[in-house]
Design an enzyme around this catalytic site. Sequence first.
Site, PDB file in Angstrom:
ATOM      1  N   GLU A 288       0.826  -1.203   0.000  1.00  0.00           N
ATOM      2  CA  GLU A 288       0.000   0.000   0.000  1.00  0.00           C
ATOM      3  C   GLU A 288       0.868   1.264   0.000  1.00  0.00           C
ATOM      4  O   GLU A 288       0.436   2.327  -0.455  1.00  0.00           O
ATOM      5  CB  GLU A 288      -0.910  -0.008   1.246  1.00  0.00           C
ATOM      6  CG  GLU A 288      -2.330   0.404   0.933  1.00  0.00           C
ATOM      7  CD  GLU A 288      -3.282   0.241   2.121  1.00  0.00           C
ATOM      8  OE1 GLU A 288      -2.821   0.082   3.263  1.00  0.00           O
ATOM      9  OE2 GLU A 288      -4.493   0.294   1.894  1.00  0.00           O
ATOM     10  N   HIS A 309       7.317 -27.069  -1.182  1.00  0.00           N
ATOM     11  CA  HIS A 309       6.678 -28.196  -1.869  1.00  0.00           C
ATOM     12  C   HIS A 309       5.558 -27.718  -2.780  1.00  0.00           C
ATOM     13  O   HIS A 309       4.747 -28.517  -3.242  1.00  0.00           O
ATOM     14  CB  HIS A 309       6.165 -29.199  -0.833  1.00  0.00           C
ATOM     15  CG  HIS A 309       7.289 -29.787  -0.038  1.00  0.00           C
ATOM     16  ND1 HIS A 309       7.800 -31.046  -0.275  1.00  0.00           N
ATOM     17  CD2 HIS A 309       8.041 -29.251   0.960  1.00  0.00           C
ATOM     18  CE1 HIS A 309       8.807 -31.270   0.563  1.00  0.00           C
ATOM     19  NE2 HIS A 309       8.979 -30.196   1.321  1.00  0.00           N
ATOM     20  N   LYS A 423     -14.520   0.766  -3.529  1.00  0.00           N
ATOM     21  CA  LYS A 423     -15.570   1.171  -2.584  1.00  0.00           C
ATOM     22  C   LYS A 423     -16.649   1.968  -3.311  1.00  0.00           C
ATOM     23  O   LYS A 423     -17.841   1.760  -3.101  1.00  0.00           O
ATOM     24  CB  LYS A 423     -14.988   2.043  -1.468  1.00  0.00           C
ATOM     25  CG  LYS A 423     -14.061   1.302  -0.532  1.00  0.00           C
ATOM     26  CD  LYS A 423     -13.611   2.212   0.594  1.00  0.00           C
ATOM     27  CE  LYS A 423     -12.444   1.621   1.326  1.00  0.00           C
ATOM     28  NZ  LYS A 423     -11.788   2.559   2.225  1.00  0.00           N
TER      29      LYS A 423
HETATM   30  O1  PA5 Z   1      -3.649   1.259   6.046  1.00  0.00           O
HETATM   31  C1  PA5 Z   1      -4.752   1.699   5.811  1.00  0.00           C
HETATM   32  O2  PA5 Z   1      -4.993   2.917   5.783  1.00  0.00           O
HETATM   33  C2  PA5 Z   1      -5.933   0.788   5.561  1.00  0.00           C
HETATM   34  O3  PA5 Z   1      -5.541  -0.540   5.479  1.00  0.00           O
HETATM   35  C3  PA5 Z   1      -6.939   0.922   6.681  1.00  0.00           C
HETATM   36  O4  PA5 Z   1      -6.335   0.593   7.890  1.00  0.00           O
HETATM   37  C4  PA5 Z   1      -8.148   0.023   6.432  1.00  0.00           C
HETATM   38  O5  PA5 Z   1      -8.744   0.347   5.204  1.00  0.00           O
HETATM   39  C5  PA5 Z   1      -9.165   0.177   7.548  1.00  0.00           C
HETATM   40  O6  PA5 Z   1      -9.567   1.506   7.661  1.00  0.00           O
HETATM   41  P1  PA5 Z   1     -10.266   2.025   8.949  1.00  0.00           P
HETATM   42  O7  PA5 Z   1      -9.351   1.889  10.091  1.00  0.00           O
HETATM   43  O8  PA5 Z   1     -10.618   3.447   8.641  1.00  0.00           O
HETATM   44  O9  PA5 Z   1     -11.512   1.177   9.146  1.00  0.00           O
END
Ligand code: PA5
Length: 447
Positions: A288, A309, A423
């Site tokens: 990310e 394996h 989303k």
């Molecule tokens: O690293 C990030 O920003 C995302 O993985 C969020 O943690 C994830 O989408 C969850 O978001 P939130 O904590 O707002 O529910």
Amino acid sequence: MNNISLNIDKTAGFIAEGAVKAYAPKVQEALEMLEKGNGLGNDFLGWLHLPSSITEEHLNDIQETANTLRELCDVVVVAGIGGSYLGARAVIEALSNNFHCYLKGNNPAIIYAGHNISEDYLFELTEFLKDKKFGVINISKSGTTTETALAFRLLKKQCEDQRGIEVARKVIVAVTDAKRGAARTTADNEGYKSFIIPDNVGGRFSVLTPVGLLPIAIAGFDIKALVKGAADMEAATAPEVPFEENIAAVYAATRNALYADGKKIEILVNYQPKLHYVSEWWKQLYGESEGKENKGIFPASVDFSTDLHSMGQWIQQGERTIFETVISVENTNHSLVVPTDEKNLDGLNFLAGKHVDEVNKMAELGTLLAHVDGGVPNLRIVMPKLDEYYIGQLLYFFEKGCGVSGYVLGVNPFDQPGVEDYKRNMFALLGKPGYEAETEAIKARLG
Ligand code: PA5
């Protein structure tokens, strides 16, 4: 205490001599940008000095809440996704008995929800909880994430129905934003104990906030030792530390040098099944943070020797665009020796008297040599053992390495603009108010 270490000897021959060192000035610049807060995404640098700035009081507050849940619950459900879930799971799994979910011990069982939208998963979860004294930690920074909010709606109702409103108020805890989002509104309305996720700490860098620390403390682990490990790594990776001694700097430089040379996939390798979720956490952290603007190493992972394996064939002889980063744990926490067998029908007496870990280590060394021979550069992270202190070091090392590596790559490692696209489509398809135009556009597209 020793620090974890990084060995990059087995990348020699794959990149030009001096290629890693050539990144030292860029890496130094990145380290200073993080420190001065003048780089991209600088409003999300709260993780940088988190370990050294967490107060005793804050840790005690987390521990006190953990103790309440430990006292009142046999099971605690951690509801969260992505950065609001993976850090806690990584640490809890790494430190727990491999069979903890089947054992009845002194600690509440920690289970997870809110990280998928599977009807079967949620049905089976509610069935499992039917006769359990359970509590819930609702973790969401935005407080509006669909997966988590949906699971929490079900869990809140079940907890209230099963345990009564008063007990439910004691065993439901929120970890969320100080002011915004539905999780905050619910926590304030219902009078839940809540913890704040600092504005300047992004989800994937939040394991050392209550997002990770509360579930880890409920599971019975020493959060002070975890934070101490991270704080020692914070000091060991500061900009003043010379390049060769700064393992986050060397890691960032090496992976960028390999990437520039066509190694597009990094595979994180472990030889301890308990580290599976550390790899999941790491994949999110690096994926990310770096995967944007049409660039970034693809982070993958394998659990060896299991996956030797299966994926072992691809790694040995597939496309040569990969490198491996192996997490090697030096010492085991238990001792088990291979017994002698008089009949030796399995032919394993050559191993008799050896520790099982010696066999594992030879699998590790044999694999390293084979993969290097097969054209796969290898980096090796050595951890003295699996405990809170060294896991704390490992987490911070990866966080720092990620921030530096992202800046060297030239991206903002602290945003994630791409995750919004699915989303928007999902909300439009489900008819969420406010998404009418997108709904029409999708209908037209699907015909
Ligand atoms: O690293 C990030 O920003 C995302 O993985 C969020 O943690 C994830 O989408 C969850 O978001 P939130 O904590 O707002 O529910």
